[in-house]
Scaffold this active site. Structure first.
Site: not given
Ligand code: DGL
Length: 249
Positions: A6-7, A38-39, A69-71, A148, A180-182
């Site tokens: 992931d980012s 990254y979005g 990471c979906n992005t 984050e 989004c995984t966040h």
């Protein structure tokens, strides 16, 4: 070893489910950290960073890679599959289908990053259900940054969530997809803001099932009884690796 990328910290929400569902598998989690989020980045950048991450995970000997990471999935998974035809990849996509098939109000909210929502896959999937269901997509502005910074429970974060989630509820959404995984790290505040009667849906369980079936299909399952291990890597240095470990507790 299964690689999970992931980012930043977000993919840990997927890693947790994978570790529970696949107790004999070992994992390497790579959270970029240096270039997150990254979005809002260009397609070229996200593609390049994802390729770097995949190269690193392959160098570590990973037998399967989850782009958690979906992005990155929206931008890079097709190219990755072409470039590494022998490597099984599993990507993350907003769970639009289960939400569209089960909504009673006929309105589904989808929260994701701008780059994900602009991706072909999301647009095609949304169009598939557009005649039966109203799909309202919204960017979780500031959500990734809040996660984050470990700010999930702050008032400022709740205000960010209100700004994005309240309009979805007012429009009648009874399902909200976390694309989004966040965002699963913000699940409790999203649930609080959305209120009763709104189901929050993420993709982690479906991803774990997909990984399990791919392992079986390719004969890649770890031996039953094997001891699970998990390592953490980052492009942002040791301090970020510590942050990943802390967040994963
Ligand atoms: N966690 C990521 C996703 O699922 C990316 C968030 C970001 O870096 O913007 O889309």
């Amino acid at each position: 070893m299964i690689g999970v990328f992931d980012s930043g910290l977000g993919g840990l929400s997927v890693l947790r489910t994978l570790r529970e569902a696949l107790p004999y598998e070992s994992f390497i989690y790579l959270g970029d950290g240096a270039r997150c989020p990254y979005g809002e980045r260009s397609t070229e950048e996200v593609k390049r960073f994802t390729e770097e991450a995949v190269e690193r995970l392959l160098a570590e000997g990973c037998k399967l890679i989850v782009i958690a990471c979906n992005t990155a999935t929206a931008v890079a998974i097709r190219a990755l599959r072409e470039r590494y035809p022998d490597v099984p990849f599993v990507g993350l996509e907003p769970a639009v289908k289960p939400a569209a098939l089960t909504t009673k109000s006929g309105v589904v909210g989808v929260l994701a990053t701008r780059r994900s929502l602009e991706g072909d896959h999301f647009r095609t999937t949304a169009a598939q259900y557009a005649d039966k269901v109203q799909i309202i997509a919204a960017v979780g502005e500031g959500f990734v940054e809040a996660v984050e910074c470990n700010e999930e429970e702050s008032e400022a974060t709740e205000a960010l969530v209100r700004r994005v989630v309240e309009p979805l509820v007012e429009a009648g959404a009874d399902k909200i997809v976390l694309g989004c995984t966040h965002y699963p790290f913000l699940r409790s505040v999203i649930e609080r803001v959305a209120g009763e009667g709104v189901e929050i849906i993420d993709s982690a369980a479906a991803i774990a099932r997909r990984v399990a079936s791919l392992l079986d299909e390719r004969g890649l399952r770890a031996e039953e009884g094997a001891k699970q291990s998990c390592r953490y890597l980052s492009f942002a240095g040791e301090e970020y690796v510590e942050k990943l470990k802390m967040k994963d507790r």
